[in-house]
Write a protein that holds these residues in place. Structure first.
Motif, short mmCIF file in Angstrom:
data_model
loop_
_atom_site.label_atom_id
_atom_site.label_comp_id
_atom_site.label_asym_id
_atom_site.label_seq_id
_atom_site.Cartn_x
_atom_site.Cartn_y
_atom_site.Cartn_z
N LYS A 1 -36.29 -45.59 -29.08
CA LYS A 1 -37.32 -46.57 -29.51
C LYS A 1 -36.94 -47.21 -30.84
O LYS A 1 -36.93 -48.44 -30.98
CB LYS A 1 -38.68 -45.87 -29.70
CG LYS A 1 -39.32 -45.37 -28.44
CD LYS A 1 -40.61 -44.61 -28.74
CE LYS A 1 -40.42 -43.24 -29.39
NZ LYS A 1 -39.65 -42.27 -28.61
N THR A 2 -36.66 -46.35 -31.82
CA THR A 2 -36.43 -46.86 -33.16
C THR A 2 -35.15 -47.70 -33.23
O THR A 2 -35.14 -48.77 -33.84
CB THR A 2 -36.38 -45.68 -34.15
OG1 THR A 2 -37.58 -44.92 -34.00
CG2 THR A 2 -36.27 -46.15 -35.59
N ASP B 1 -44.58 -44.67 -36.95
CA ASP B 1 -44.24 -43.27 -36.65
C ASP B 1 -44.19 -42.50 -37.97
O ASP B 1 -43.44 -42.89 -38.88
CB ASP B 1 -42.87 -43.24 -35.95
CG ASP B 1 -42.45 -41.83 -35.57
OD1 ASP B 1 -43.12 -40.87 -35.96
OD2 ASP B 1 -41.42 -41.72 -34.88
N ASN C 1 -38.58 -43.03 -39.32
CA ASN C 1 -37.17 -43.31 -39.01
C ASN C 1 -36.83 -44.80 -39.15
O ASN C 1 -35.78 -45.15 -39.67
CB ASN C 1 -36.81 -42.88 -37.58
CG ASN C 1 -36.89 -41.37 -37.40
OD1 ASN C 1 -37.23 -40.89 -36.34
ND2 ASN C 1 -36.57 -40.61 -38.44
N ASP D 1 -42.67 -50.01 -33.81
CA ASP D 1 -42.00 -48.78 -33.38
C ASP D 1 -43.02 -47.65 -33.28
O ASP D 1 -43.60 -47.23 -34.28
CB ASP D 1 -40.92 -48.42 -34.41
CG ASP D 1 -40.11 -47.20 -33.99
OD1 ASP D 1 -40.00 -46.95 -32.78
OD2 ASP D 1 -39.60 -46.50 -34.89
MG LIG Z 1 -38.32 -43.23 -33.33
#
Ligand SMILES: [Mg+2]
Ligand SMILES: Nc1ncnc2c1ncn2[C@@H]1O[C@H](COP(=O)(O)OP(=O)(O)OP(=O)(O)O)[C@@H](O)[C@H]1O
Length: 258
Positions: free
Chosen positions: A16-17, A40, A44, A118
């Motif tokens: 995802k990131t 998040d 990250n 994110d």
């Molecule tokens: Mg992530």
């Protein structure tokens, strides 16, 4: 209003990131003014973009009502850190808790044409906030045996957001990540996703490479660190732009980069 895309998956480590970071890079290079939001508590995305760890305010302050979204933008990124975990708990007890991010985004500076969010690796309140705030959802899946199951769970939450608070939410696509198409399990993961979700599954698969970890550690885009691998994300960006109305010009500019 900027076009808003939430990147989600129930499972951890599906990319995802990295996807938010790299699609943001690709869009910016195609001259689309893009804001990246870290939603998040792991922070990250903030690290990948090399935002100073003590940058204030963060998305936690925005969700708690202590800062506006505009105030929390640091070099086109809204960072997050562990304080977001606390903000999420506080949010849980409030009226309209699912709408908090949507309301905050209404105050995003008008200069932004795209906003990428994110999500954390869960389908809890933060991800629901992202889905209620977004126009589009992009689901990432790791090219592994249980890919389909993970995507189906994400689809259920997308459906819930659509039925309750955000009927306009559309599924932009499903990205198969960390793939090695020489292996049977990567090919099977792609085939099973295609069977269930047809052409929603992006034809541009992101290949697995150790270079992604290096690129994240150095906070250097994979587009610069390893352009040969970054080509996967440029192809993905092109494919997704083709599904988004109003960004045809950007697609042309992206083609010049490829
Ligand atoms: Mg992530
Ligand atoms: N295509 C790839 N090939 C190999 N490694 C990758 C790839 N994409 C990302 N990674 C690495 O896998 C790890 C997880 O990636 P990433 O942080 O993007 O996933 P995530 O879904 O955001 O994780 P989380 O669920 O913890 O938020 C990172 O170390 C990252 O550098």
């Amino acid at each position: 209003m900027a076009l808003t895309i939430a990147v989600l998956s129930q499972k951890g480590g599906t990319g995802k990131t990295t996807t938010v970071r790299t699609l943001t890079d690709a869009l910016r290079r195609a001259q689309v003014r893009t804001l990246a939001i870290d939603l998040d508590p792991q922070g990250n995305l903030s690290d990948y973009f090399d935002v100073a760890p003590d940058a204030q305010p963060t998305i936690a302050d925005v969700l708690s009502g202590r800062a506006t979204l505009a105030e929390a933008i640091h070099a086109d990124v809204v960072p997050a850190n562990l304080s977001l975990a606390e903000a999420e708990l506080m949010l849980g007890g409030k009226m309209g808790r699912e709408l908090t991010l949507r309301r905050a985004l209404a105050g995003a500076p008008a200069e932004y044409e795209a906003i990428l969010i994110d999500c954390p690796p869960s389908l809890g309140l933060l991800t629901v906030n992202a889905l209620v705030a977004a126009d589009h959802a992009l689901v990432t899946a790791e090219a592994q045996y249980f890919a389909l199951q993970g995507v189906e769970q994400a689809m259920e939450v997308i459906e819930l957001a659509r039925e309750s608070l955000n009927p306009e939410l559309s599924l932009l696509g499903i990205v198969l990540n960390l793939a090695d198409m020489r292996t049977v399990h990567s090919r099977e993961a792609l085939a099973s996703l295609r069977e269930s979700f047809g052409d929603k599954v992006a034809g541009s698969v992101v290949r697995a490479s150790i270079a992604y970890a290096e690129s994240a550690e150095r906070a250097v885009s994979i587009l610069d660190h390893r352009p040969d691998l970054g080509a996967d994300y440029l192809a993905l960006a092109d494919e997704l732009l083709g599904r988004l109305p109003g960004l045809e010009d950007a697609r042309g500019r992206l083609a010049e980069l490829r």
